[in-house]
Structures are given as structure tokens and as C-alpha cells.
Design an enzyme around this catalytic site. Structure first.
Site, PDB file in Angstrom:
ATOM      1  N   GLY A  96       0.823  -1.206   0.000  1.00  0.00           N
ATOM      2  CA  GLY A  96       0.000   0.000   0.000  1.00  0.00           C
ATOM      3  C   GLY A  96       0.853   1.251   0.000  1.00  0.00           C
ATOM      4  N   THR A 154       4.164   2.724   5.772  1.00  0.00           N
ATOM      5  CA  THR A 154       2.790   2.250   5.922  1.00  0.00           C
ATOM      6  C   THR A 154       2.063   3.165   6.889  1.00  0.00           C
ATOM      7  OG1 THR A 154       1.396   0.483   6.852  1.00  0.00           O
ATOM      8  CG2 THR A 154       3.668   0.587   7.627  1.00  0.00           C
ATOM      9  N   ASP A 200       5.078  -4.673   6.103  1.00  0.00           N
ATOM     10  CA  ASP A 200       5.684  -5.947   6.498  1.00  0.00           C
ATOM     11  C   ASP A 200       5.817  -6.918   5.336  1.00  0.00           C
ATOM     12  OD1 ASP A 200       2.964  -6.343   6.294  1.00  0.00           O
ATOM     13  OD2 ASP A 200       2.764  -7.461   8.164  1.00  0.00           O
ATOM     14  N   ARG A 234       0.960  -5.465  -6.121  1.00  0.00           N
ATOM     15  CA  ARG A 234       1.088  -6.760  -5.464  1.00  0.00           C
ATOM     16  C   ARG A 234       1.653  -7.744  -6.484  1.00  0.00           C
ATOM     17  NH1 ARG A 234      -0.130  -5.185  -0.148  1.00  0.00           N
ATOM     18  NH2 ARG A 234      -1.970  -3.851  -0.189  1.00  0.00           N
ATOM     19  N   ASP A 243       2.524  -0.226  12.222  1.00  0.00           N
ATOM     20  CA  ASP A 243       2.443  -1.557  12.827  1.00  0.00           C
ATOM     21  C   ASP A 243       3.722  -2.377  12.679  1.00  0.00           C
ATOM     22  OD1 ASP A 243       2.308  -1.953  10.106  1.00  0.00           O
ATOM     23  OD2 ASP A 243       0.584  -3.300  10.166  1.00  0.00           O
ATOM     24  N   ASP A 253      -0.223   2.306   8.808  1.00  0.00           N
ATOM     25  CA  ASP A 253      -0.742   1.542   9.945  1.00  0.00           C
ATOM     26  C   ASP A 253       0.107   1.659  11.208  1.00  0.00           C
ATOM     27  OD1 ASP A 253      -2.659   0.688   8.141  1.00  0.00           O
ATOM     28  OD2 ASP A 253      -1.628  -1.188   7.704  1.00  0.00           O
ATOM     29  N   ARG A 270      -5.667  -1.636   9.540  1.00  0.00           N
ATOM     30  CA  ARG A 270      -5.596  -3.095   9.526  1.00  0.00           C
ATOM     31  C   ARG A 270      -5.775  -3.630  10.945  1.00  0.00           C
ATOM     32  NH1 ARG A 270      -0.631  -6.127   6.556  1.00  0.00           N
ATOM     33  NH2 ARG A 270       0.405  -5.314   8.400  1.00  0.00           N
TER      34      ARG A 270
END
Length: 327
Positions: free
Chosen positions: A14, A129, A106, A75, A133, A131, A175
């Protein structure tokens, strides 16, 4: 002395605000150090398609303020196969690429780590990202901008909520991470925040909303992280309305609005620091490292540790403040 002469840089997974600023830093730092730079368009798919761009310092002019990524992203399931990874490596080597800088989440870091372990190509990863995370950095690239985007939306929605005595459920991205939801909830003055890391029963939420209604709150904002175990904002809203109809309820899904836009000052500086440090790390012989920010200091974390270490980035004081400041 490093034997690296030409590095490849790519973005994958992303997109996140600040990726372009990071590409700019990688390209210009490498050229300043006497290296050649190849931009790999569309991430791992670009490695398979030989979608290579021999970049100059001028190619990254006037992009620091742009969202998205000039190198595009995609992707690529084929890269996950042994044959696909081998073909990607052969394409990189045939173009003279000695090392890689990977910008992404990740999945991006996992692919880079496997490629490096299998073929010995040095890689440095930059956590790009929204996120937030990934272990190894207090903040990931794009998180600050995405959170600011959410806060701007909350401010606008609250105007309508207050005008009509409404209860708004606002779903935000992240997410399985509640970082955006928690910080946006604090900064946006939300009355409740539902997080993947914390189980919140619907009846518990209803009791809280009832208390706030009894305290004569004329409007309420509930932030729902997309990974919350109650099933998302629409599902939460339906279950609440079955038991609690004091307010007219509405749902807003912010979606990919959060991934775009001009990066904040924080993300531009963070991107520049991380890109600069990634190139410097490669020249010092570092390999399979995540470049991150901890306590305003740039640090390197082994990719194996960054990818496998449990992380929990929700500050305890913020979790407590949600309840205290919403009375």
C-alpha cells in the site's frame, strides 16, 4: 570499503504519504556518495518485468510534497514462488544492481529479507505504511499524515453531529493496528474508540453512550478501527441501534482517503532521514536491516527481529485519557 556501485530503490504494498520524499532522499544521497541509482517501478512486479529507471538527481525534483509514489506499487504473487524470486534476482543482477532499498510495510520487508537471504543481495528496508504496525520504529512513514487526515474529517463531521444531535460512527484504517484510531480519537475529542487491541463489548459501549446522553451530551463521535473485533462501523452501529436510539445514528467510512494527500512536515522530515540513513547503512556494509526512528534517533533493527517481534504501540496514558476526557 563497500563494493556497492549501483542500488535499486522501490516501493511496494500500500502507498503511504512520504514515499516520494523518501525516494528523493535515497536517490540524492546515493548520487552524492558516487553511486548509480535505479528506480524499480511497480515493486516486485517491476523486478520480474525489468521495469527499471536509471535515475538522476533531477528525476526526483519537485516530488517531496506529493502523496502516492512516483515509482508506483503493485502486489506480486509470482515473486513469492522460488522461480519468480530467482528471475527477479537475475534481472536485478543483469542490470548491475548491487543492493536494494525497499520502502513499504511488512510484506515488502518480508520479500526483501527472503531475497537477501537466498541470494546474498544487501537490502535495507524503510517502514512505509500508514498503519504504524512495524517493530523497530516509533512511527512509520505516512502514519502522521493519515492521522491528520482523519482528524480533519472528524472536525467536519462533528459540526454536523452537533447541529443535528447525531451519533456518528467513523471507521478508520489501520488493519490490525489501532494506532490511527487512538490518536485520532484523542485529537478529535471522540467519546469512544474501538480498537483491535482491546475487546470492547457492545453493551459496554451502549452503557457509556447512555451515561453521556444522561450528562446532556448533544452529539457523540465513536471511532471504530477497521480491525476491531466487533465487525466494523456498520455492524457496530446496527447493534447499538437495537438497544440505544437516543441519537440519530450515522456511519462514515473514511477508507482510502487516509492513504493519499500531501505528506505532513513530520513525514517529510522522517522520510528524508530514513532514506538518507538507508543509503549510509548500505555503504557501511549493513544488510537486512529496518531503518527506524526511536526517541528521535535513527536506529537499525535486524529484519528478522522487526518482522517477528511482538509490538504494542498504544500508549497506556492515551487509552486511559479516552475515558477521562470524554465525560
Amino acid at each position: 570499503m563497500s563494493k556497492i556501485k549501483k542500488i535499486g530503490v522501490f516501493t511496494s504494498g500500500g502507498d503511504s504519504p512520504g514515499m516520494n520524499a523518501c525516494i528523493r532522499a535515497v536517490v540524492r544521497t546515493a548520487i552524492f556518495e558516487g553511486l548509480e541509482v535505479v528506480g524499480i517501478r511497480q515493486g516486485y512486479q517491476g523486478m520480474l518485468d525489468r521495469n527499471f529507471w536509471d535515475m538522476t538527481a533531477r528525476d526526483v525534483g519537485n516530488i517531496i510534497h506529493l502523496g502516492g509514489t512516483i515509482l508506483k506499487t503493485a502486489r506480486c504473487l509470482e515473486f513469492k514462488t522460488p522461480e519468480g524470486m530467482s528471475r527477479a534476482y537475475e534481472n536485478l543482477k543483469s542490470h548491475g544492481i548491487d543492493a536494494l532499498v525497499a520502502i513499504g510495510g511488512d510484506g515488502t520487508a518480508t520479500g526483501a529479507n527472503l531475497l537477501s537471504k537466498k541470494f546474498g543481495m544487501p537490502v535495507m528496508c524503510i517502514p512505509g505504511t500508514i498503519d504504524n504496525d512495524l517493530y523497530g520504529s516509533d512511527f512509520t512513514l505516512g502514519f502522521d499524515t493519515a492521522t491528520n487526515t482523519v482528524i480533519e474529517a472528524i472536525d467536519k463531521i462533528r459540526d454536523t453531529a452537533a447541529s443535528h444531535n447525531r451519533l456518528f460512527f467513523i471507521e478508520v484504517m489501520g488493519r490490525d493496528s489501532g494506532c490511527i484510531a487512538l490518536r485520532a480519537g484523542i485529537a478529535g475529542g471522540a467519546e469512544a474508540v474501538l480498537l483491535p487491541e482491546r475487546d470492547t463489548a457492545i453493551m459496554e459501549l451502549i452503557e457509556k453512550l447512555s451515561d453521556q446522553a444522561n450528562n446532556k451530551k448533544t452529539s457523540i463521535i465513536v471511532i471504530v478501527a477497521e480491525g476491531d473485533k466487533n465487525g466494523g462501523a456498520y455492524h457496530v452501529a446496527e447493534r447499538v441501534k437495537e438497544k440505544f436510539d437516543f441519537y440519530d445514528s450515522k456511519v462514515t467510512i473514511l477508507g482510502h482517503l487516509q492513504r493519499g494527500g500531501s505528506p505532513s512536515s513530520f513525514d517529510r522530515v522522517l522520510a528524508s532521514r530514513l532514506g538518507f540513513a538507508a543509503v549510509k547503512g548500505l555503504l557501511k556494509g549493513k544488510d537486512r536491516q529496518m531503518v527506524g526512528l526511536r526517541g528521535n534517533v535513527i536506529v537499525l533493527t535486524p529484519l528478522e527481529e522487526a518482522l517477528n517481534h511482538p509490538y504494542f504501540k498504544l500508549e497506556e496514558d492515551l487509552l486511559e485519557m479516552i475515558n477521562v476526557l470524554s465525560i
